[in-house]
Structure formats: structure tokens, C-alpha cells
Write a protein that holds these residues in place. Structure first.
Motif, PDB file in Angstrom:
ATOM      1  N   SER A  36      30.643  19.379   8.642  1.00 24.24           N
ATOM      2  CA  SER A  36      30.481  18.967   7.120  1.00 24.24           C
ATOM      3  C   SER A  36      31.906  18.430   6.928  1.00 24.24           C
ATOM      4  N   VAL A  37      32.167  17.417   5.941  1.00 26.22           N
ATOM      5  CA  VAL A  37      32.984  16.902   5.036  1.00 26.22           C
ATOM      6  C   VAL A  37      33.070  16.741   3.439  1.00 26.22           C
ATOM      7  N   ARG A  38      34.487  17.099   3.120  1.00 23.49           N
ATOM      8  CA  ARG A  38      34.415  16.362   1.847  1.00 23.49           C
ATOM      9  C   ARG A  38      35.512  15.840   1.196  1.00 23.49           C
ATOM     10  N   TYR A  39      34.669  15.027   0.289  1.00 26.68           N
ATOM     11  CA  TYR A  39      36.226  14.800  -0.360  1.00 26.68           C
ATOM     12  C   TYR A  39      37.215  15.307  -0.940  1.00 26.68           C
ATOM     13  N   GLU A  67      24.267  28.949   5.776  1.00 24.60           N
ATOM     14  CA  GLU A  67      25.642  29.544   4.841  1.00 24.60           C
ATOM     15  C   GLU A  67      26.842  29.259   5.455  1.00 24.60           C
ATOM     16  N   PHE A  68      27.766  28.960   4.572  1.00 24.70           N
ATOM     17  CA  PHE A  68      29.525  28.604   4.650  1.00 24.70           C
ATOM     18  C   PHE A  68      29.506  29.625   6.226  1.00 24.70           C
ATOM     19  N   VAL A  69      30.329  28.942   7.153  1.00 23.35           N
ATOM     20  CA  VAL A  69      31.157  30.104   8.211  1.00 23.35           C
ATOM     21  C   VAL A  69      32.570  29.416   7.194  1.00 23.35           C
ATOM     22  N   ALA A  70      33.418  28.703   7.663  1.00 19.20           N
ATOM     23  CA  ALA A  70      34.377  28.128   7.620  1.00 19.20           C
ATOM     24  C   ALA A  70      35.026  26.905   7.784  1.00 19.20           C
ATOM     25  N   GLY A  71      36.222  26.499   7.022  1.00 24.56           N
ATOM     26  CA  GLY A  71      36.928  24.874   6.096  1.00 24.56           C
ATOM     27  C   GLY A  71      37.724  25.016   6.867  1.00 24.56           C
ATOM     28  N   ILE A  72      38.582  24.104   6.750  1.00 19.71           N
ATOM     29  CA  ILE A  72      39.894  23.956   7.094  1.00 19.71           C
ATOM     30  C   ILE A  72      40.079  22.341   5.844  1.00 19.71           C
ATOM     31  N   SER A  73      41.420  22.850   5.687  1.00 22.32           N
ATOM     32  CA  SER A  73      41.986  21.105   4.554  1.00 22.32           C
ATOM     33  C   SER A  73      42.630  20.416   5.224  1.00 22.32           C
ATOM     34  N   SER A  74      43.578  18.880   4.570  1.00 15.96           N
ATOM     35  CA  SER A  74      43.362  18.242   5.378  1.00 15.96           C
ATOM     36  C   SER A  74      45.507  18.865   5.434  1.00 15.96           C
ATOM     37  N   GLY A  75      45.626  19.440   4.761  1.00 16.99           N
ATOM     38  CA  GLY A  75      46.621  20.467   4.770  1.00 16.99           C
ATOM     39  C   GLY A  75      47.392  21.841   5.236  1.00 16.99           C
ATOM     40  N   GLY A  76      45.816  22.228   5.950  1.00 17.66           N
ATOM     41  CA  GLY A  76      45.783  23.085   7.385  1.00 17.66           C
ATOM     42  C   GLY A  76      45.361  24.472   6.762  1.00 17.66           C
ATOM     43  N   LYS A 106      42.871  13.153  16.225  1.00 22.70           N
ATOM     44  CA  LYS A 106      42.216  12.310  16.529  1.00 22.70           C
ATOM     45  C   LYS A 106      40.399  13.006  15.520  1.00 22.70           C
ATOM     46  N   ASN A 107      40.731  12.614  14.136  1.00 20.32           N
ATOM     47  CA  ASN A 107      39.724  13.041  13.556  1.00 20.32           C
ATOM     48  C   ASN A 107      38.444  14.465  13.864  1.00 20.32           C
ATOM     49  N   THR A 108      39.056  14.877  14.532  1.00 23.09           N
ATOM     50  CA  THR A 108      38.483  15.928  14.898  1.00 23.09           C
ATOM     51  C   THR A 108      38.774  17.575  14.396  1.00 23.09           C
ATOM     52  N   VAL A 109      37.696  18.429  14.417  1.00 19.09           N
ATOM     53  CA  VAL A 109      37.948  19.555  14.162  1.00 19.09           C
ATOM     54  C   VAL A 109      37.634  20.750  15.059  1.00 19.09           C
ATOM     55  N   TYR A 110      37.560  21.832  15.018  1.00 22.41           N
ATOM     56  CA  TYR A 110      37.612  22.982  16.064  1.00 22.41           C
ATOM     57  C   TYR A 110      37.048  23.913  16.236  1.00 22.41           C
ATOM     58  N   VAL A 140      39.326  12.264   3.286  1.00 21.71           N
ATOM     59  CA  VAL A 140      39.172  14.012   3.323  1.00 21.71           C
ATOM     60  C   VAL A 140      39.730  15.106   3.494  1.00 21.71           C
ATOM     61  N   ASN A 141      38.856  15.457   2.687  1.00 17.94           N
ATOM     62  CA  ASN A 141      39.809  16.842   2.374  1.00 17.94           C
ATOM     63  C   ASN A 141      39.592  18.083   2.872  1.00 17.94           C
ATOM     64  N   ILE A 142      38.400  18.221   2.860  1.00 21.94           N
ATOM     65  CA  ILE A 142      37.397  19.363   4.061  1.00 21.94           C
ATOM     66  C   ILE A 142      36.869  19.385   4.951  1.00 21.94           C
TER      67      ILE A 142
END
Length: 120
Positions: free
Chosen positions: A96-99, A46-55, A75-79, A31-33
């Protein structure tokens, strides 16, 4: 496949804060994003926010300066910290997740959503 479990939604007054959590399990190593979308009543998602594996992070203009996304890879957790909430933020929020790394395509997997209601 990836399973997503969301928590933290609720009912708040305008100006207050909430923190949403999204715990991912399953095939998460690629998983990337991980991000958040929202769907207000009667409107499109609609899109709100996203974070990649690199931060690296990205925010919708409507939430910049108020919302902050963070990721705990151990923890495989996003806040999603949501401050200074407005009535216009009322929506069902979806994890949501993206590869892949592109925001131009839809996420690969979605959570079931958590309701955020902001009253005036």
C-alpha cells in the motif's frame, strides 16, 4: 495514480523466511508511506509495517523483532523481510501507499495481494 506490483509470497514451514517485494510506478514522486497490510482467513485486514520517504519505520507488535521493512527509492521498491514465520502469519499480504504521513487513515492505493502460507 500509483500501480503496485507485489511478489515473493509462497508456502513455507514455520520458522522459515520469506521476502516480499513491492514495486511502485505511476505518480510516485509525492508518495510518503509505503507499507504492508495483511488479511488472515476470515479476519479483517490489519497493519503490518510501514516506511516513510525519510526512512522512518513502524511495525505491528505481532511482528516486531521478526519482520523488517526497507525501501529503495531509486527503484521505487519496498521490501518486507519476514523471519521466524509463524502459522499465525498466514494471510494475504497487501502492499500500500499513502501520500500523507498519518497511519490513522487508510492507504490511498493498494496492490492486488500475495498469499503467504505458513505450515506447522
Amino acid at each position: 495514480q500509483v500501480q503496485l506490483v507485489e511478489s515473493g509470497g509462497g508456502l513455507v514451514q514455520a520458522g522459515e523466511s520469506l521476502r516480499l517485494s513491492c514495486a511502485a510506478s505511476g505518480s510516485t514522486v509525492s508518495v510518503n508511506i509505503i507499507g504492508w497490510y495483511r488479511q488472515p482467513p476470515g479476519k479483517q485486514r490489519e497493519f503490518v509495517a510501514g516506511i516513510s520517504s525519510g526512512g522512518s519505520t513502524r511495525y505491528a507488535d505481532s511482528v516486531k523483532g521478526r519482520f523488517a521493512i526497507s525501501r529503495d527509492n531509486s527503484k521505487n521498491t519496498v521490501y518486507l523481510q519476514m523471519n521466524s514465520l509463524k502459522v499465525e502469519d498466514t494471510a494475504v499480504y497487501y502492499c500500500s501507499v499513502r501520500y500523507g504521513s498519518s497511519y490513522a487513515v487508510l492507504p490511498d492505493y493498494w496492490g492486488q495481494g500475495t498469499q503467504v502460507t505458513v505450515s506447522s
